[in-house]
Enzyme design. Structure first.
Site, PDB file in Angstrom:
ATOM      1  N   LYS A  52      40.031  37.141  47.302  1.00 47.02           N
ATOM      2  CA  LYS A  52      40.762  36.063  46.615  1.00 47.02           C
ATOM      3  C   LYS A  52      40.274  34.669  47.071  1.00 47.02           C
ATOM      4  O   LYS A  52      40.438  33.832  46.159  1.00 47.02           O
ATOM      5  CB  LYS A  52      42.468  36.186  47.258  1.00 47.02           C
ATOM      6  N   GLN A  96      49.526  38.380  52.167  1.00 48.03           N
ATOM      7  CA  GLN A  96      48.910  39.747  51.758  1.00 48.03           C
ATOM      8  C   GLN A  96      49.818  40.873  52.316  1.00 48.03           C
ATOM      9  O   GLN A  96      50.227  40.872  53.558  1.00 48.03           O
ATOM     10  CB  GLN A  96      47.388  39.825  52.322  1.00 48.03           C
ATOM     11  N   ASP A 119      52.328  35.034  43.718  1.00 48.74           N
ATOM     12  CA  ASP A 119      52.060  36.564  43.393  1.00 48.74           C
ATOM     13  C   ASP A 119      53.116  36.947  42.556  1.00 48.74           C
ATOM     14  O   ASP A 119      53.125  38.096  41.982  1.00 48.74           O
ATOM     15  CB  ASP A 119      52.482  37.279  44.782  1.00 48.74           C
TER      16      ASP A 119
END
Ligand code: NAP
Length: 289
Positions: A52, A96, A119
Protein backbone atom coordinates in the site's frame (compact mmCIF):
# COMPACT_ATOMS: atom_id res chain seq x y z
CA UNK A 1 -10.02 -19.02 -21.04
CA UNK A 2 -8.57 -15.61 -20.38
CA UNK A 3 -6.66 -14.64 -17.28
CA UNK A 4 -7.76 -11.25 -15.95
CA UNK A 5 -4.60 -9.53 -14.87
CA UNK A 6 -5.33 -7.34 -11.89
CA UNK A 7 -1.73 -6.28 -12.03
CA UNK A 8 -2.15 -4.78 -15.50
CA UNK A 9 -5.46 -3.08 -14.72
CA UNK A 10 -4.12 -1.74 -11.43
CA UNK A 11 -1.08 -0.32 -13.23
CA UNK A 12 -3.40 1.56 -15.61
CA UNK A 13 -5.52 2.89 -12.74
CA UNK A 14 -2.42 4.01 -10.84
CA UNK A 15 -0.92 5.73 -13.92
CA UNK A 16 -4.16 7.71 -14.28
CA UNK A 17 -4.12 8.62 -10.60
CA UNK A 18 -0.51 9.71 -10.79
CA UNK A 19 -1.36 12.35 -13.41
CA UNK A 20 -4.49 13.35 -11.50
CA UNK A 21 -2.58 13.76 -8.24
CA UNK A 22 0.09 15.90 -9.92
CA UNK A 23 -2.66 18.20 -11.25
CA UNK A 24 -4.43 18.32 -7.87
CA UNK A 25 -1.23 19.19 -6.05
CA UNK A 26 -0.55 22.12 -8.33
CA UNK A 27 -4.20 23.22 -8.16
CA UNK A 28 -4.65 23.01 -4.39
CA UNK A 29 -1.08 23.38 -3.12
CA UNK A 30 -1.41 20.34 -0.88
CA UNK A 31 -0.54 16.67 -1.32
CA UNK A 32 -3.13 13.94 -0.55
CA UNK A 33 -2.00 12.31 2.67
CA UNK A 34 -2.57 8.71 3.77
CA UNK A 35 -1.63 7.37 7.20
CA UNK A 36 -1.43 3.60 7.65
CA UNK A 37 -1.52 2.08 11.12
CA UNK A 38 -0.08 -1.36 11.75
CA UNK A 39 -0.37 -3.01 15.14
CA UNK A 40 1.89 -6.02 15.69
CA UNK A 41 4.21 -7.94 13.42
CA UNK A 42 2.01 -10.29 11.41
CA UNK A 43 4.09 -11.05 8.29
CA UNK A 44 1.01 -11.03 6.00
CA UNK A 45 -0.09 -7.63 7.31
CA UNK A 46 3.42 -6.24 6.96
CA UNK A 47 3.55 -7.35 3.37
CA UNK A 48 0.10 -5.81 2.56
CA UNK A 49 1.06 -2.56 4.26
CA UNK A 50 4.27 -2.34 2.28
CA UNK A 51 2.30 -2.87 -0.98
CA UNK A 52 0.00 0.00 0.00
CA UNK A 53 2.73 2.48 0.90
CA UNK A 54 4.67 1.56 -2.26
CA UNK A 55 1.60 2.27 -4.39
CA UNK A 56 1.06 5.58 -2.61
CA UNK A 57 4.68 6.55 -3.34
CA UNK A 58 4.15 5.71 -7.01
CA UNK A 59 0.93 7.70 -7.30
CA UNK A 60 2.42 10.69 -5.47
CA UNK A 61 0.32 10.37 -2.32
CA UNK A 62 2.14 11.43 0.82
CA UNK A 63 2.10 8.48 3.20
CA UNK A 64 3.39 7.33 6.52
CA UNK A 65 3.29 4.13 8.48
CA UNK A 66 2.65 4.16 12.22
CA UNK A 67 3.81 0.81 13.55
CA UNK A 68 2.83 -0.14 17.11
CA UNK A 69 3.57 -3.05 19.41
CA UNK A 70 1.22 -6.02 19.49
CA UNK A 71 0.50 -5.14 23.14
CA UNK A 72 -1.09 -1.79 22.26
CA UNK A 73 -4.39 -1.22 24.05
CA UNK A 74 -7.70 -0.24 22.48
CA UNK A 75 -7.66 3.16 24.15
CA UNK A 76 -4.11 3.83 22.94
CA UNK A 77 -5.15 3.02 19.38
CA UNK A 78 -8.30 5.13 19.74
CA UNK A 79 -6.17 8.06 20.86
CA UNK A 80 -4.00 7.71 17.73
CA UNK A 81 -7.07 7.51 15.48
CA UNK A 82 -8.59 10.58 17.13
CA UNK A 83 -5.37 12.51 16.74
CA UNK A 84 -5.36 11.73 13.02
CA UNK A 85 -9.08 12.52 12.74
CA UNK A 86 -8.33 16.00 14.07
CA UNK A 87 -5.31 16.58 11.82
CA UNK A 88 -6.52 18.60 8.84
CA UNK A 89 -3.45 17.56 6.84
CA UNK A 90 -4.54 13.88 6.93
CA UNK A 91 -6.97 12.74 4.22
CA UNK A 92 -7.01 9.02 4.79
CA UNK A 93 -6.57 6.71 7.78
CA UNK A 94 -6.14 2.99 7.27
CA UNK A 95 -5.90 0.59 10.17
CA UNK A 96 -4.51 -2.69 8.87
CA UNK A 97 -6.58 -5.71 9.92
CA UNK A 98 -6.56 -8.05 11.73
CA UNK A 99 -6.01 -6.29 15.05
CA UNK A 100 -4.75 -8.04 18.20
CA UNK A 101 -7.43 -9.71 20.34
CA UNK A 102 -7.55 -6.99 23.00
CA UNK A 103 -8.73 -4.41 20.45
CA UNK A 104 -12.31 -4.48 19.16
CA UNK A 105 -12.16 -4.05 15.39
CA UNK A 106 -15.57 -2.40 15.03
CA UNK A 107 -14.80 0.14 17.75
CA UNK A 108 -11.70 1.23 15.84
CA UNK A 109 -13.32 1.17 12.40
CA UNK A 110 -16.19 3.33 13.62
CA UNK A 111 -13.82 5.74 15.32
CA UNK A 112 -12.17 6.65 12.02
CA UNK A 113 -13.97 9.67 10.58
CA UNK A 114 -16.14 8.47 7.67
CA UNK A 115 -14.59 11.08 5.37
CA UNK A 116 -11.11 9.69 6.11
CA UNK A 117 -12.18 6.04 5.97
CA UNK A 118 -10.20 5.05 2.85
CA UNK A 119 -11.04 1.36 3.39
CA UNK A 120 -14.78 2.08 3.21
CA UNK A 121 -15.47 0.05 6.37
CA UNK A 122 -17.14 2.74 8.50
CA UNK A 123 -20.81 2.04 9.15
CA UNK A 124 -21.87 5.27 7.43
CA UNK A 125 -20.05 4.28 4.25
CA UNK A 126 -21.46 0.75 4.52
CA UNK A 127 -24.96 2.20 5.01
CA UNK A 128 -24.62 4.26 1.82
CA UNK A 129 -23.77 1.09 -0.11
CA UNK A 130 -26.40 -1.14 1.48
CA UNK A 131 -29.18 1.45 1.27
CA UNK A 132 -28.27 2.46 -2.29
CA UNK A 133 -27.44 6.02 -1.26
CA UNK A 134 -24.03 6.29 -2.86
CA UNK A 135 -22.86 9.88 -3.42
CA UNK A 136 -19.46 11.41 -4.19
CA UNK A 137 -18.85 11.38 -0.43
CA UNK A 138 -19.33 7.64 -0.09
CA UNK A 139 -16.17 5.61 0.20
CA UNK A 140 -16.66 2.15 -1.26
CA UNK A 141 -14.74 -0.83 0.12
CA UNK A 142 -11.64 -1.46 -2.00
CA UNK A 143 -11.71 -5.20 -2.66
CA UNK A 144 -15.38 -5.44 -3.78
CA UNK A 145 -15.01 -2.30 -5.88
CA UNK A 146 -11.85 -3.72 -7.45
CA UNK A 147 -13.71 -6.94 -8.31
CA UNK A 148 -16.41 -5.00 -10.15
CA UNK A 149 -13.73 -3.08 -12.07
CA UNK A 150 -12.03 -6.38 -13.01
CA UNK A 151 -15.30 -7.77 -14.40
CA UNK A 152 -16.08 -4.54 -16.24
CA UNK A 153 -12.58 -4.32 -17.71
CA UNK A 154 -13.36 -7.48 -19.67
CA UNK A 155 -16.95 -6.44 -20.47
CA UNK A 156 -18.22 -9.46 -18.58
CA UNK A 157 -22.01 -9.26 -18.58
CA UNK A 158 -23.33 -8.93 -15.03
CA UNK A 159 -26.94 -7.88 -15.57
CA UNK A 160 -29.31 -10.85 -15.48
CA UNK A 161 -26.50 -13.29 -14.72
CA UNK A 162 -26.34 -15.57 -11.72
CA UNK A 163 -23.52 -14.44 -9.44
CA UNK A 164 -22.56 -16.72 -6.58
CA UNK A 165 -20.42 -15.29 -3.79
CA UNK A 166 -18.77 -17.66 -1.34
CA UNK A 167 -18.13 -15.77 1.91
CA UNK A 168 -20.30 -13.24 3.75
CA UNK A 169 -17.85 -10.95 5.52
CA UNK A 170 -18.46 -7.21 5.86
CA UNK A 171 -15.19 -6.62 4.05
CA UNK A 172 -15.66 -8.70 0.91
CA UNK A 173 -18.58 -11.12 0.61
CA UNK A 174 -21.50 -8.89 1.61
CA UNK A 175 -20.41 -5.71 -0.16
CA UNK A 176 -19.46 -7.46 -3.39
CA UNK A 177 -22.83 -9.24 -3.35
CA UNK A 178 -24.59 -5.87 -3.01
CA UNK A 179 -22.49 -4.33 -5.79
CA UNK A 180 -23.32 -7.27 -8.09
CA UNK A 181 -27.00 -6.91 -7.16
CA UNK A 182 -26.79 -3.21 -8.00
CA UNK A 183 -25.51 -4.26 -11.43
CA UNK A 184 -28.66 -6.41 -11.74
CA UNK A 185 -27.12 -9.83 -11.20
CA UNK A 186 -29.18 -12.46 -9.42
CA UNK A 187 -27.01 -13.07 -6.39
CA UNK A 188 -26.62 -16.07 -4.12
CA UNK A 189 -24.43 -15.77 -1.04
CA UNK A 190 -22.89 -18.95 0.36
CA UNK A 191 -21.09 -19.47 3.66
CA UNK A 192 -19.83 -22.19 5.98
CA UNK A 193 -23.34 -23.46 6.77
CA UNK A 194 -24.48 -23.61 3.15
CA UNK A 195 -25.69 -27.05 2.18
CA UNK A 196 -24.91 -28.52 -1.23
CA UNK A 197 -22.48 -25.71 -1.94
CA UNK A 198 -21.12 -27.29 -5.13
CA UNK A 199 -24.65 -27.57 -6.56
CA UNK A 200 -25.04 -23.82 -6.10
CA UNK A 201 -21.60 -22.81 -7.35
CA UNK A 202 -22.15 -24.94 -10.48
CA UNK A 203 -25.01 -22.57 -11.38
CA UNK A 204 -22.81 -19.49 -11.26
CA UNK A 205 -22.13 -17.43 -14.36
CA UNK A 206 -19.92 -15.35 -12.11
CA UNK A 207 -18.30 -17.07 -9.13
CA UNK A 208 -16.57 -15.00 -6.47
CA UNK A 209 -14.73 -16.94 -3.80
CA UNK A 210 -13.75 -15.05 -0.65
CA UNK A 211 -13.16 -17.57 2.11
CA UNK A 212 -9.41 -17.97 2.58
CA UNK A 213 -9.05 -21.73 2.06
CA UNK A 214 -6.37 -22.82 -0.39
CA UNK A 215 -7.67 -24.87 -3.36
CA UNK A 216 -11.21 -25.01 -1.97
CA UNK A 217 -12.92 -24.38 -5.31
CA UNK A 218 -12.42 -27.47 -7.47
CA UNK A 219 -13.17 -27.98 -11.15
CA UNK A 220 -16.39 -29.93 -10.44
CA UNK A 221 -17.78 -26.88 -8.57
CA UNK A 222 -17.54 -24.59 -11.57
CA UNK A 223 -19.86 -24.20 -14.56
CA UNK A 224 -18.30 -24.40 -18.03
CA UNK A 225 -17.66 -20.83 -19.23
CA UNK A 226 -18.05 -19.15 -15.84
CA UNK A 227 -16.06 -16.07 -14.85
CA UNK A 228 -14.21 -16.90 -11.64
CA UNK A 229 -12.86 -14.27 -9.27
CA UNK A 230 -10.51 -15.59 -6.61
CA UNK A 231 -10.31 -13.25 -3.62
CA UNK A 232 -8.74 -15.76 -1.25
CA UNK A 233 -5.35 -14.86 0.06
CA UNK A 234 -3.81 -17.51 2.23
CA UNK A 235 -0.37 -16.45 3.35
CA UNK A 236 2.30 -19.05 3.80
CA UNK A 237 4.65 -17.55 6.36
CA UNK A 238 7.37 -20.10 5.52
CA UNK A 239 7.56 -19.37 1.80
CA UNK A 240 6.29 -15.81 2.07
CA UNK A 241 3.94 -16.64 -0.85
CA UNK A 242 0.20 -16.33 -1.12
CA UNK A 243 -2.33 -18.61 -2.76
CA UNK A 244 -6.01 -18.30 -3.56
CA UNK A 245 -9.21 -20.28 -2.88
CA UNK A 246 -9.37 -21.70 -6.37
CA UNK A 247 -7.57 -24.79 -7.64
CA UNK A 248 -6.32 -22.68 -10.54
CA UNK A 249 -4.55 -25.44 -12.49
CA UNK A 250 -7.66 -27.60 -12.76
CA UNK A 251 -10.35 -24.92 -12.77
CA UNK A 252 -8.96 -22.40 -15.25
CA UNK A 253 -9.62 -24.49 -18.39
CA UNK A 254 -13.35 -24.57 -17.63
CA UNK A 255 -13.71 -20.82 -17.24
CA UNK A 256 -14.18 -17.95 -19.66
CA UNK A 257 -12.24 -15.63 -17.36
CA UNK A 258 -10.32 -16.19 -14.17
CA UNK A 259 -8.20 -14.08 -11.84
CA UNK A 260 -4.85 -15.43 -10.65
CA UNK A 261 -3.46 -15.26 -7.13
CA UNK A 262 -1.22 -13.39 -6.81
CA UNK A 263 -1.76 -10.70 -9.44
CA UNK A 264 -5.56 -10.64 -9.56
CA UNK A 265 -7.80 -9.04 -6.95
CA UNK A 266 -4.94 -7.97 -4.65
CA UNK A 267 -3.42 -5.28 -6.90
CA UNK A 268 -6.90 -3.90 -7.65
CA UNK A 269 -7.63 -3.62 -3.93
CA UNK A 270 -4.57 -1.40 -3.62
CA UNK A 271 -5.44 0.64 -6.72
CA UNK A 272 -8.94 1.27 -5.31
CA UNK A 273 -7.38 2.31 -2.01
CA UNK A 274 -5.39 4.93 -3.89
CA UNK A 275 -8.57 6.09 -5.63
CA UNK A 276 -10.34 6.34 -2.30
CA UNK A 277 -7.52 8.43 -0.85
CA UNK A 278 -7.77 10.86 -3.76
CA UNK A 279 -11.54 10.95 -3.34
CA UNK A 280 -11.21 11.81 0.38
CA UNK A 281 -8.65 14.50 -0.49
CA UNK A 282 -11.03 16.00 -3.07
CA UNK A 283 -13.85 16.05 -0.54
CA UNK A 284 -11.57 17.77 1.97
CA UNK A 285 -10.26 20.44 -0.39
CA UNK A 286 -13.74 21.20 -1.67
CA UNK A 287 -15.06 21.40 1.92
CA UNK A 288 -12.36 23.89 2.85
CA UNK A 289 -13.11 26.25 -0.07
P1 NAP B 1 -13.56 -13.85 6.74
O1 NAP B 1 -14.08 -12.65 7.44
O2 NAP B 1 -12.80 -14.88 7.49
O3 NAP B 1 -14.81 -14.55 6.05
C1 NAP B 1 -14.67 -15.79 5.42
C2 NAP B 1 -16.00 -16.23 4.90
O4 NAP B 1 -15.82 -17.49 4.27
C3 NAP B 1 -17.06 -16.39 5.99
O5 NAP B 1 -18.28 -15.83 5.57
C4 NAP B 1 -17.17 -17.91 6.13
O6 NAP B 1 -18.48 -18.35 6.44
C5 NAP B 1 -16.82 -18.37 4.73
N1 NAP B 1 -16.32 -19.72 4.74
C6 NAP B 1 -15.27 -20.20 5.45
N2 NAP B 1 -15.12 -21.50 5.20
C7 NAP B 1 -16.08 -21.86 4.34
C8 NAP B 1 -16.47 -23.07 3.72
N3 NAP B 1 -15.80 -24.21 3.95
N4 NAP B 1 -17.50 -23.05 2.87
C9 NAP B 1 -18.18 -21.92 2.63
N5 NAP B 1 -17.89 -20.74 3.18
C10 NAP B 1 -16.85 -20.72 4.04
O7 NAP B 1 -12.62 -13.45 5.52
P2 NAP B 1 -12.62 -12.15 4.57
O8 NAP B 1 -12.05 -11.02 5.29
O9 NAP B 1 -13.91 -12.02 3.87
O10 NAP B 1 -11.53 -12.65 3.52
C11 NAP B 1 -11.74 -13.80 2.74
C12 NAP B 1 -10.46 -14.14 2.00
O11 NAP B 1 -10.16 -13.06 1.12
C13 NAP B 1 -9.23 -14.27 2.90
O12 NAP B 1 -8.35 -15.22 2.34
C14 NAP B 1 -8.60 -12.90 2.84
O13 NAP B 1 -7.20 -12.93 3.09
C15 NAP B 1 -8.87 -12.56 1.39
N6 NAP B 1 -8.87 -11.12 1.12
C16 NAP B 1 -8.17 -10.73 0.04
C17 NAP B 1 -8.15 -9.40 -0.30
C18 NAP B 1 -7.38 -8.99 -1.50
O14 NAP B 1 -7.17 -7.80 -1.68
N7 NAP B 1 -6.98 -9.91 -2.37
C19 NAP B 1 -8.85 -8.46 0.47
C20 NAP B 1 -9.60 -8.90 1.56
C21 NAP B 1 -9.60 -10.25 1.87
P3 NAP B 1 -19.19 -18.02 7.87
O15 NAP B 1 -19.65 -16.60 7.75
O16 NAP B 1 -20.32 -18.98 7.90
O17 NAP B 1 -18.17 -18.24 8.91
Amino acid sequence: MEIISGKTLAATVKEGLKSQVAELVSKYGRIPNLVVILVGDDPGSKSYVSGKTKAADFVGIKNSLLHFEDSMTESELLAEVNRLNDDSDVDGILVQLPLPKQIRTNVILDAIRADKDVDGFHRLNAADLFQSRITCETVLPCTPHGIIKLLESKNIEISGKHAVVIGRSNIVGMPVAKMLLDKNATVTICHSRTQNLAEITRQADILVSAIGRPNFVKADMVKEGAAVIDVGTSFNAETGRICGDVDFVNVSDKTSFITPVPGGVGPMTIACLMENTVRCFLNHVSDSK
